[in-house]
Design a protein around this motif. Structure first.
Motif, PDB file in Angstrom:
ATOM      1  N   MET A   1       0.838  -1.188   0.000  1.00 10.51           N
ATOM      2  CA  MET A   1       0.000   0.000   0.000  1.00 10.51           C
ATOM      3  C   MET A   1       0.882   1.249   0.000  1.00 10.51           C
ATOM      4  O   MET A   1       1.974   1.234   0.543  1.00 10.51           O
ATOM      5  CB  MET A   1      -0.896   0.012   1.230  1.00 10.51           C
ATOM      6  N   LYS A   2       0.332   2.297  -0.606  1.00  6.51           N
ATOM      7  CA  LYS A   2       1.022   3.589  -0.667  1.00  6.51           C
ATOM      8  C   LYS A   2       0.051   4.699  -0.281  1.00  6.51           C
ATOM      9  O   LYS A   2      -1.126   4.677  -0.664  1.00  6.51           O
ATOM     10  CB  LYS A   2       1.555   3.869  -2.069  1.00  6.51           C
ATOM     11  N   LEU A   3       0.569   5.664   0.468  1.00  6.12           N
ATOM     12  CA  LEU A   3      -0.196   6.832   0.857  1.00  6.12           C
ATOM     13  C   LEU A   3       0.226   7.993  -0.039  1.00  6.12           C
ATOM     14  O   LEU A   3       1.422   8.217  -0.237  1.00  6.12           O
ATOM     15  CB  LEU A   3       0.088   7.177   2.316  1.00  6.12           C
ATOM     16  N   LEU A   4      -0.742   8.706  -0.590  1.00  6.72           N
ATOM     17  CA  LEU A   4      -0.492   9.870  -1.425  1.00  6.72           C
ATOM     18  C   LEU A   4      -1.038  11.096  -0.718  1.00  6.72           C
ATOM     19  O   LEU A   4      -2.208  11.115  -0.315  1.00  6.72           O
ATOM     20  CB  LEU A   4      -1.163   9.710  -2.792  1.00  6.72           C
ATOM     21  N   GLN A   5      -0.193  12.101  -0.552  1.00  4.88           N
ATOM     22  CA  GLN A   5      -0.601  13.383   0.026  1.00  4.88           C
ATOM     23  C   GLN A   5      -0.535  14.427  -1.070  1.00  4.88           C
ATOM     24  O   GLN A   5       0.491  14.573  -1.731  1.00  4.88           O
ATOM     25  CB  GLN A   5       0.341  13.755   1.167  1.00  4.88           C
ATOM     26  N   VAL A   6      -1.631  15.144  -1.266  1.00  3.91           N
ATOM     27  CA  VAL A   6      -1.702  16.186  -2.295  1.00  3.91           C
ATOM     28  C   VAL A   6      -2.215  17.463  -1.651  1.00  3.91           C
ATOM     29  O   VAL A   6      -3.172  17.430  -0.867  1.00  3.91           O
ATOM     30  CB  VAL A   6      -2.654  15.778  -3.446  1.00  3.91           C
ATOM     31  N   ASP A   7      -1.572  18.589  -1.973  1.00  5.61           N
ATOM     32  CA  ASP A   7      -2.129  19.877  -1.568  1.00  5.61           C
ATOM     33  C   ASP A   7      -1.793  20.932  -2.616  1.00  5.61           C
ATOM     34  O   ASP A   7      -0.861  20.774  -3.404  1.00  5.61           O
ATOM     35  CB  ASP A   7      -1.669  20.293  -0.165  1.00  5.61           C
ATOM     36  N   TYR A  53      -4.744  10.056   0.291  1.00  2.82           N
ATOM     37  CA  TYR A  53      -5.291   8.910  -0.423  1.00  2.82           C
ATOM     38  C   TYR A  53      -4.526   7.656  -0.021  1.00  2.82           C
ATOM     39  O   TYR A  53      -3.308   7.697   0.151  1.00  2.82           O
ATOM     40  CB  TYR A  53      -5.099   9.056  -1.930  1.00  2.82           C
ATOM     41  N   LEU A  54      -5.221   6.547   0.050  1.00  3.06           N
ATOM     42  CA  LEU A  54      -4.565   5.256   0.223  1.00  3.06           C
ATOM     43  C   LEU A  54      -4.789   4.463  -1.055  1.00  3.06           C
ATOM     44  O   LEU A  54      -5.939   4.277  -1.491  1.00  3.06           O
ATOM     45  CB  LEU A  54      -5.119   4.492   1.420  1.00  3.06           C
ATOM     46  N   PHE A  55      -3.683   4.036  -1.665  1.00  2.10           N
ATOM     47  CA  PHE A  55      -3.739   3.228  -2.879  1.00  2.10           C
ATOM     48  C   PHE A  55      -3.173   1.841  -2.613  1.00  2.10           C
ATOM     49  O   PHE A  55      -2.313   1.664  -1.741  1.00  2.10           O
ATOM     50  CB  PHE A  55      -2.938   3.895  -4.010  1.00  2.10           C
ATOM     51  N   ALA A  56      -3.611   0.906  -3.394  1.00  2.00           N
ATOM     52  CA  ALA A  56      -3.157  -0.477  -3.259  1.00  2.00           C
ATOM     53  C   ALA A  56      -1.687  -0.638  -3.614  1.00  2.00           C
ATOM     54  O   ALA A  56      -1.006  -1.504  -3.069  1.00  2.00           O
ATOM     55  CB  ALA A  56      -4.013  -1.395  -4.130  1.00  2.00           C
ATOM     56  N   ASP A  57      -1.187   0.210  -4.527  1.00  2.73           N
ATOM     57  CA  ASP A  57       0.192   0.053  -4.982  1.00  2.73           C
ATOM     58  C   ASP A  57       0.728   1.384  -5.502  1.00  2.73           C
ATOM     59  O   ASP A  57      -0.024   2.327  -5.741  1.00  2.73           O
ATOM     60  CB  ASP A  57       0.275  -1.022  -6.071  1.00  2.73           C
ATOM     61  N   GLU A  58       2.037   1.440  -5.682  1.00  4.53           N
ATOM     62  CA  GLU A  58       2.702   2.666  -6.112  1.00  4.53           C
ATOM     63  C   GLU A  58       2.313   3.064  -7.536  1.00  4.53           C
ATOM     64  O   GLU A  58       2.142   4.252  -7.828  1.00  4.53           O
ATOM     65  CB  GLU A  58       4.218   2.513  -6.014  1.00  4.53           C
ATOM     66  N   ALA A  59       2.151   2.096  -8.414  1.00  4.30           N
ATOM     67  CA  ALA A  59       1.789   2.413  -9.798  1.00  4.30           C
ATOM     68  C   ALA A  59       0.448   3.142  -9.854  1.00  4.30           C
ATOM     69  O   ALA A  59       0.294   4.123 -10.597  1.00  4.30           O
ATOM     70  CB  ALA A  59       1.753   1.144 -10.646  1.00  4.30           C
ATOM     71  N   SER A  60      -0.526   2.702  -9.073  1.00  8.55           N
ATOM     72  CA  SER A  60      -1.840   3.357  -9.043  1.00  8.55           C
ATOM     73  C   SER A  60      -1.729   4.764  -8.469  1.00  8.55           C
ATOM     74  O   SER A  60      -2.346   5.700  -8.983  1.00  8.55           O
ATOM     75  CB  SER A  60      -2.828   2.535  -8.207  1.00  8.55           C
ATOM     76  N   ALA A  61      -0.940   4.925  -7.408  1.00  5.56           N
ATOM     77  CA  ALA A  61      -0.763   6.244  -6.798  1.00  5.56           C
ATOM     78  C   ALA A  61      -0.099   7.206  -7.777  1.00  5.56           C
ATOM     79  O   ALA A  61      -0.518   8.356  -7.918  1.00  5.56           O
ATOM     80  CB  ALA A  61       0.054   6.125  -5.515  1.00  5.56           C
ATOM     81  N   PHE A  85       4.088   8.182  -0.082  1.00  2.00           N
ATOM     82  CA  PHE A  85       4.763   7.676   1.108  1.00  2.00           C
ATOM     83  C   PHE A  85       4.570   6.177   1.260  1.00  2.00           C
ATOM     84  O   PHE A  85       3.509   5.641   0.916  1.00  2.00           O
ATOM     85  CB  PHE A  85       4.175   8.322   2.371  1.00  2.00           C
ATOM     86  N   ASP A  86       5.574   5.522   1.846  1.00  6.69           N
ATOM     87  CA  ASP A  86       5.393   4.182   2.386  1.00  6.69           C
ATOM     88  C   ASP A  86       4.708   4.339   3.735  1.00  6.69           C
ATOM     89  O   ASP A  86       4.751   5.410   4.348  1.00  6.69           O
ATOM     90  CB  ASP A  86       6.748   3.481   2.584  1.00  6.69           C
ATOM     91  N   ILE A  87       4.097   3.260   4.213  1.00  8.87           N
ATOM     92  CA  ILE A  87       3.401   3.279   5.498  1.00  8.87           C
ATOM     93  C   ILE A  87       4.146   2.370   6.465  1.00  8.87           C
ATOM     94  O   ILE A  87       4.408   1.209   6.148  1.00  8.87           O
ATOM     95  CB  ILE A  87       1.945   2.799   5.340  1.00  8.87           C
TER      96      ILE A  87
END
Length: 102
Positions: A1-7, A53-61, A85-87
């Motif tokens: 899983m990958k966390l994406l932060q956007v602002d 956002y939480l994504f299943a994988d880095e490619a999707s993020a 980010f990694d979690i």
């Protein structure tokens, strides 16, 4: 899983007005490949919008960040900051992170 932060700087409606105006966008985000969940963020005093956002994988993020950045730029947003980010799962579990609820 990958966390994406956007602002990004956001001059539009916030709060209840934003909630009503962006329902269709929110529903469309649910269709994005690999998306698990999104938390919408807003800071009215600093005029910032964004999301976590939480994504299943880095490619999707990465794919979502690329698409979302282009969408925001087409809407006149000049600077979009997106970080993937990694979690740290053991520490997140200690603090009851939403990955371990239900």
């Amino acid at each position: 899983m990958k966390l994406l932060q956007v602002d990004f700087e956001y001059q539009g409606a916030m709060g209840d007005e934003m909630s009503k105006a962006l329902v269709d966008l929110a529903e469309s985000i649910n269709q994005e490949e690999g998306l698990i969940w999104k938390i919408w963020t807003e800071n009215e005093s600093d005029k910032l919008g964004g999301g976590i956002y939480l994504f299943a994988d880095e490619a999707s993020a990465k794919a979502y960040l690329e698409m979302h950045t282009a969408r925001l730029k087409s809407m006149g947003v000049a600077n979009v900051r997106g970080i993937i980010f990694d979690i740290n799962l053991p520490l997140t579990k200690i603090n009851q992170g939403p990955l371990f609820k239900g």
